[in-house]
Design an enzyme around this catalytic site. Structure first.
Site, mmCIF file in Angstrom:
data_model
loop_
_atom_site.group_PDB
_atom_site.id
_atom_site.type_symbol
_atom_site.label_atom_id
_atom_site.label_comp_id
_atom_site.label_asym_id
_atom_site.label_seq_id
_atom_site.Cartn_x
_atom_site.Cartn_y
_atom_site.Cartn_z
ATOM 1 N N HIS A 1 8.914 -3.173 -7.084
ATOM 2 C CA HIS A 1 8.219 -2.779 -8.318
ATOM 3 C C HIS A 1 9.191 -2.211 -9.352
ATOM 4 O O HIS A 1 8.826 -1.320 -10.125
ATOM 5 C CB HIS A 1 7.144 -1.722 -8.036
ATOM 6 C CG HIS A 1 6.036 -2.168 -7.142
ATOM 7 N ND1 HIS A 1 5.020 -2.995 -7.563
ATOM 8 C CD2 HIS A 1 5.779 -1.890 -5.839
ATOM 9 C CE1 HIS A 1 4.181 -3.199 -6.553
ATOM 10 N NE2 HIS A 1 4.629 -2.553 -5.498
ATOM 11 N N GLY B 1 0.856 -1.176 0.000
ATOM 12 C CA GLY B 1 0.000 0.000 0.000
ATOM 13 C C GLY B 1 0.892 1.225 0.000
ATOM 14 O O GLY B 1 1.829 1.313 -0.792
ATOM 15 N N SER C 1 5.735 -5.227 -1.327
ATOM 16 C CA SER C 1 5.661 -3.807 -1.681
ATOM 17 C C SER C 1 6.005 -2.940 -0.465
ATOM 18 O O SER C 1 7.134 -2.962 0.004
ATOM 19 C CB SER C 1 4.271 -3.495 -2.246
ATOM 20 O OG SER C 1 4.214 -2.216 -2.803
ATOM 21 N N ALA C 2 5.059 -2.179 0.086
ATOM 22 C CA ALA C 2 5.349 -1.346 1.252
ATOM 23 C C ALA C 2 5.845 -2.181 2.425
ATOM 24 O O ALA C 2 6.696 -1.739 3.205
ATOM 25 C CB ALA C 2 4.103 -0.562 1.660
ATOM 26 N N GLU D 1 8.846 -6.883 -10.430
ATOM 27 C CA GLU D 1 7.591 -7.451 -9.975
ATOM 28 C C GLU D 1 7.582 -8.964 -10.172
ATOM 29 O O GLU D 1 8.053 -9.483 -11.182
ATOM 30 C CB GLU D 1 6.419 -6.798 -10.704
ATOM 31 C CG GLU D 1 6.255 -5.341 -10.319
ATOM 32 C CD GLU D 1 4.915 -4.782 -10.733
ATOM 33 O OE1 GLU D 1 4.289 -5.342 -11.648
ATOM 34 O OE2 GLU D 1 4.495 -3.773 -10.123
#
Length: 242
Positions: free
Chosen positions: A160, A90, A123-124, A195
């Site tokens: 990413h 997020g 991700s985060a 990714e």
């Protein structure tokens, strides 16, 4: 010593949510209780209930039971008792700010580094596993007390990662942004994860999982490639002492 799965993304190409990560999750969950404490604090535009439901399904396919931390009256105690901690993607700034507000940052670090809880991030959730969130791609929609994060690994990661520029894009490429980071911080390197790929950490060793190699960016040098399933010592990537 830490045991962690740090994924670049929740999706790969046209696959569903965490669908690409099935084998990666099997790797980190082997030999554990498969009881996962989920931290949804990176969610901004949807609720923690929604995020828990979204993340539960792919974990269930590998035999894991995922429960969000917002279900617990005492989040610190929940982390203290956790065998597996999963931190979703997020917004990295919102995530880090909320971890500080809940007084969970040092508790998570201690649980993973000193007491053998496994850590899963994407991700985060991968950004906050590094010394700081300075190499996130996210917009700073809130201001955490500091950019300093968990330091489960001793170097920066850029999730990413996409090479080059889309047609018509006149801003900097990711390579150019990471070159700026290493120019300002010449003693640090950045691991760039495409990714679908992940960094699997066991004690002092790392290994890239998936089917796409990672790149390490250094000041004044060409990026060097780390191929899939080629174990390396984490100390081979320069980081920051925190």
């Amino acid at each position: 010593m830490p045991r962690a799965l740090l994924m670049s993304s929740s999706r790969k190409d046209s696959l569903g949510y965490l669908e690409h990560s099935r084998d990666q999750l099997y790797t980190i969950l082997e030999g554990t209780s498969r009881k996962v404490l989920f931290i949804p604090y990176a969610a901004v535009s949807f609720s923690y209930d929604t995020y828990e439901e979204l993340a539960s399904a792919p974990f269930a396919t590998v035999g894991a039971d995922l429960v969000s931390i917002h279900r617990y009256r005492d989040p610190v105690a929940a982390v203290h008792d956790a065998d597996i901690i999963a931190v979703g993607g997020g917004n990295s700034f919102a995530l880090l700010s909320r971890l500080y507000e809940a007084e969970l940052l040092s508790e998570i670090r201690d649980r993973v580094v000193n007491y053998d809880a496994s850590y899963i991030g994407w991700s985060a959730g991968t950004n906050v596993a590094t010394p700081s969130i300075r190499t996130t791609n996210d917009m700073p929609i809130v201001q955490p007390p500091t950019f300093s994060a968990l330091s489960i690994v001793p170097f920066q990661i850029n999730p990413h990662f996409v090479s080059g520029k889309p047609a018509g894009h006149n801003g900097e490429s990711r390579e150019e942004r990471l070159a700026e980071f290493t120019a300002i911080n010449p003693n640090e390197e950045v691991l760039a994860l495409p990714e679908g790929s992940a960094l699997y950490v066991t004690e002092c060793q790392g290994e890239i999982l998936g089917d796409r190699s990672a790149l390490v960016f250094s000041n004044g040098a060409d990026a060097r490639r780390i191929t899939v399933e080629s174990p390396f010592n984490l100390s081979e990537i320069s980081g920051r002492v925190v």
